[in-house]
Design an enzyme around this catalytic site. Structure first.
Site, PDB file in Angstrom:
ATOM      1  N   HIS A 190       4.445  -4.622  11.082  1.00 43.60           N
ATOM      2  CA  HIS A 190       4.792  -3.889  12.311  1.00 43.60           C
ATOM      3  C   HIS A 190       4.893  -4.821  13.516  1.00 43.60           C
ATOM      4  O   HIS A 190       4.191  -5.825  13.589  1.00 43.60           O
ATOM      5  CB  HIS A 190       3.732  -2.817  12.631  1.00 43.60           C
ATOM      6  CG  HIS A 190       3.737  -1.662  11.684  1.00 43.60           C
ATOM      7  ND1 HIS A 190       4.522  -0.548  11.875  1.00 43.60           N
ATOM      8  CD2 HIS A 190       3.051  -1.454  10.534  1.00 43.60           C
ATOM      9  CE1 HIS A 190       4.309   0.310  10.877  1.00 43.60           C
ATOM     10  NE2 HIS A 190       3.425  -0.222  10.046  1.00 43.60           N
ATOM     11  N   ASP A 234       5.863   4.651   5.171  1.00 47.44           N
ATOM     12  CA  ASP A 234       6.710   3.694   5.897  1.00 47.44           C
ATOM     13  C   ASP A 234       6.786   2.353   5.162  1.00 47.44           C
ATOM     14  O   ASP A 234       7.527   1.460   5.568  1.00 47.44           O
ATOM     15  CB  ASP A 234       6.230   3.521   7.351  1.00 47.44           C
ATOM     16  CG  ASP A 234       4.827   2.960   7.473  1.00 47.44           C
ATOM     17  OD1 ASP A 234       3.928   3.433   6.755  1.00 47.44           O
ATOM     18  OD2 ASP A 234       4.624   2.041   8.298  1.00 47.44           O
ATOM     19  N   HIS A 235       6.050   2.226   4.053  1.00 50.47           N
ATOM     20  CA  HIS A 235       6.084   1.002   3.235  1.00 50.47           C
ATOM     21  C   HIS A 235       6.689   1.252   1.857  1.00 50.47           C
ATOM     22  O   HIS A 235       7.358   0.378   1.313  1.00 50.47           O
ATOM     23  CB  HIS A 235       4.665   0.431   3.090  1.00 50.47           C
ATOM     24  CG  HIS A 235       4.073   0.032   4.407  1.00 50.47           C
ATOM     25  ND1 HIS A 235       3.920  -1.268   4.793  1.00 50.47           N
ATOM     26  CD2 HIS A 235       3.659   0.786   5.453  1.00 50.47           C
ATOM     27  CE1 HIS A 235       3.416  -1.311   6.026  1.00 50.47           C
ATOM     28  NE2 HIS A 235       3.254  -0.070   6.448  1.00 50.47           N
ATOM     29  N   HIS A 290       1.418   3.934   1.973  1.00 55.32           N
ATOM     30  CA  HIS A 290       1.975   4.694   3.097  1.00 55.32           C
ATOM     31  C   HIS A 290       3.501   4.769   3.029  1.00 55.32           C
ATOM     32  O   HIS A 290       4.166   3.819   2.618  1.00 55.32           O
ATOM     33  CB  HIS A 290       1.515   4.093   4.426  1.00 55.32           C
ATOM     34  CG  HIS A 290       0.071   4.363   4.726  1.00 55.32           C
ATOM     35  ND1 HIS A 290      -0.670   3.616   5.606  1.00 55.32           N
ATOM     36  CD2 HIS A 290      -0.774   5.325   4.241  1.00 55.32           C
ATOM     37  CE1 HIS A 290      -1.908   4.094   5.663  1.00 55.32           C
ATOM     38  NE2 HIS A 290      -2.000   5.128   4.841  1.00 55.32           N
ATOM     39  N   HIS A 341       0.847  -1.198   0.000  1.00 54.28           N
ATOM     40  CA  HIS A 341       0.000   0.000   0.000  1.00 54.28           C
ATOM     41  C   HIS A 341       0.877   1.241   0.000  1.00 54.28           C
ATOM     42  O   HIS A 341       2.103   1.140   0.078  1.00 54.28           O
ATOM     43  CB  HIS A 341      -1.006  -0.018   1.149  1.00 54.28           C
ATOM     44  CG  HIS A 341      -0.419   0.095   2.530  1.00 54.28           C
ATOM     45  ND1 HIS A 341       0.368  -0.874   3.100  1.00 54.28           N
ATOM     46  CD2 HIS A 341      -0.530   1.065   3.470  1.00 54.28           C
ATOM     47  CE1 HIS A 341       0.718  -0.504   4.321  1.00 54.28           C
ATOM     48  NE2 HIS A 341       0.191   0.679   4.570  1.00 54.28           N
ATOM     49  N   ASP A 370      -0.251  -3.825   6.362  1.00 51.91           N
ATOM     50  CA  ASP A 370      -0.933  -3.331   7.566  1.00 51.91           C
ATOM     51  C   ASP A 370      -2.385  -3.797   7.612  1.00 51.91           C
ATOM     52  O   ASP A 370      -3.255  -3.086   8.133  1.00 51.91           O
ATOM     53  CB  ASP A 370      -0.887  -1.799   7.612  1.00 51.91           C
ATOM     54  CG  ASP A 370       0.500  -1.251   7.894  1.00 51.91           C
ATOM     55  OD1 ASP A 370       1.410  -2.042   8.177  1.00 51.91           O
ATOM     56  OD2 ASP A 370       0.657  -0.015   7.823  1.00 51.91           O
ATOM     57  N   HIS A 415      -7.439  -0.846   5.486  1.00 53.07           N
ATOM     58  CA  HIS A 415      -6.425   0.084   6.011  1.00 53.07           C
ATOM     59  C   HIS A 415      -6.232   1.219   5.009  1.00 53.07           C
ATOM     60  O   HIS A 415      -6.281   2.397   5.361  1.00 53.07           O
ATOM     61  CB  HIS A 415      -5.137  -0.684   6.262  1.00 53.07           C
ATOM     62  CG  HIS A 415      -3.998   0.157   6.749  1.00 53.07           C
ATOM     63  ND1 HIS A 415      -3.982   0.745   7.990  1.00 53.07           N
ATOM     64  CD2 HIS A 415      -2.831   0.508   6.148  1.00 53.07           C
ATOM     65  CE1 HIS A 415      -2.845   1.421   8.133  1.00 53.07           C
ATOM     66  NE2 HIS A 415      -2.134   1.297   7.027  1.00 53.07           N
TER      67      HIS A 415
HETATM   68 FE    FE Z   1       2.622   0.782   8.223  1.00 49.67          FE
HETATM   69 ZN    ZN Z   2       0.026   1.656   6.568  1.00 52.77          ZN
END
Ligand code: FE
Ligand code: ZN
Length: 262
Positions: free
Chosen positions: A173, A62-63, A60, A58, A135, A116
């Site tokens: 995570h 942090d990915h 985001h 996805h 996530d 998400h």
């Molecule tokens: Fe994440």
């Molecule tokens: Zn995420």
């Protein structure tokens, strides 16, 4: 040793609590959700691996945040969700698609798992029984509903729960202890959940990862796969968090409780 026997998954810790997953055969690697390019480069160098593919779940940061720097260095294909706009994706994917990599040798089938985010996808290595779910599902919990509905998330988690029990869950995570503290509150009579929390706390006290878990373990202890249990709905009702009976309403009330749980 055959290539498939030597295929393995290595966790790259990043930021506060992310795991970037490196699938490799000792020579070539695919990276799932490279939020941090420097962390990926360091792991590739440490294991003397060449990057061969990038797989995104996805949008985001942090990915997906490490994609631009990695593709400048490695010129590799970037797979990711067809319905999310992520710079760098040249192989857009949706449910039913299969990613076939030759080095490392692995086939990954794609599930649409919105909730998400609106276009979130997951990858299933059916030959290895590995799930890379970003996530969507976490050990003991699930992702927040930032873009999707509770109904979408229940359907997405249902697809994951339908995978074989021995499927390893490579979530993105390390949220396990806080998730299981909530799980114990949501299902106080589930002895297995209490035992799992204690085991996770012991691992974290030694700075050991609690993931991957398995689909079977999640089905036994994760309240977001167990919202059809009568005891969960009853607890939500008696605490004033729920006044309906349908499973999606139970799931939504559970998710809202988790959002404010300390
Ligand atoms: Fe994440
Ligand atoms: Zn995420």
């Amino acid at each position: 040793m055959s290539v498939s026997q030597s295929l393995q998954v290595t966790a790259i810790p990043a930021f506060d609590d992310n795991y970037l997953w490196l699938i490799h055969d000792q020579e070539y690697a695919a990276i799932v959700d490279p939020g941090d390019a420097a962390a990926v480069e360091a792991a590739l160098a440490a294991h003397q691996l060449k990057l061969a593919a990038i797989l995104l779940t996805h949008h985001h940061a942090d990915h997906a945040g490490g994609v631009p720097a990695l593709v400048r260095h490695w010129h590799v294909p970037v797979y990711g969700p067809a319905s999310e706009r992520i710079p760098g994706i040249d192989h857009p994917l949706r449910e039913g698609d299969v990613v076939t990599l030759t080095s490392p040798s692995v086939q990954l089938s794609v599930l649409d798992v919105p909730g998400h985010t609106a276009g979130h996808i997951a990858y299933v290595a059916q030959g290895q029984h590995w799930l890379f779910c970003g996530d969507t599902l976490f050990a003991g919990g699930c992702g927040r509903l930032f873009e999707g509905t509770a109904e979408q998330m229940t359907q997405s988690l249902g697809k994951i729960a339908a995978l074989p029990d021995n499927t390893k869950v490579y979530c993105a995570h390390e949220y396990t202890v806080s998730n299981l503290r909530f799980a114990v509150a949501a299902e106080p009579d589930n002895q297995r959940t209490a035992e799992r929390l204690a085991a996770a706390q012991t691992l974290r006290a030694q700075n050991i990862a609690t993931v991957p878990s398995t689909v079977g373990e999640e089905k036994l202890t994760n309240p977001f796969l167990r919202y059809r249990e009568k005891s969960i709905a009853n607890l939500l009702k008696t605490s004033g968090r729920l006044n309906k009976d349908d499973p999606v309403a139970v799931f939504a009330a559970l998710r809202e409780w988790k959002n404010v749980f300390r």
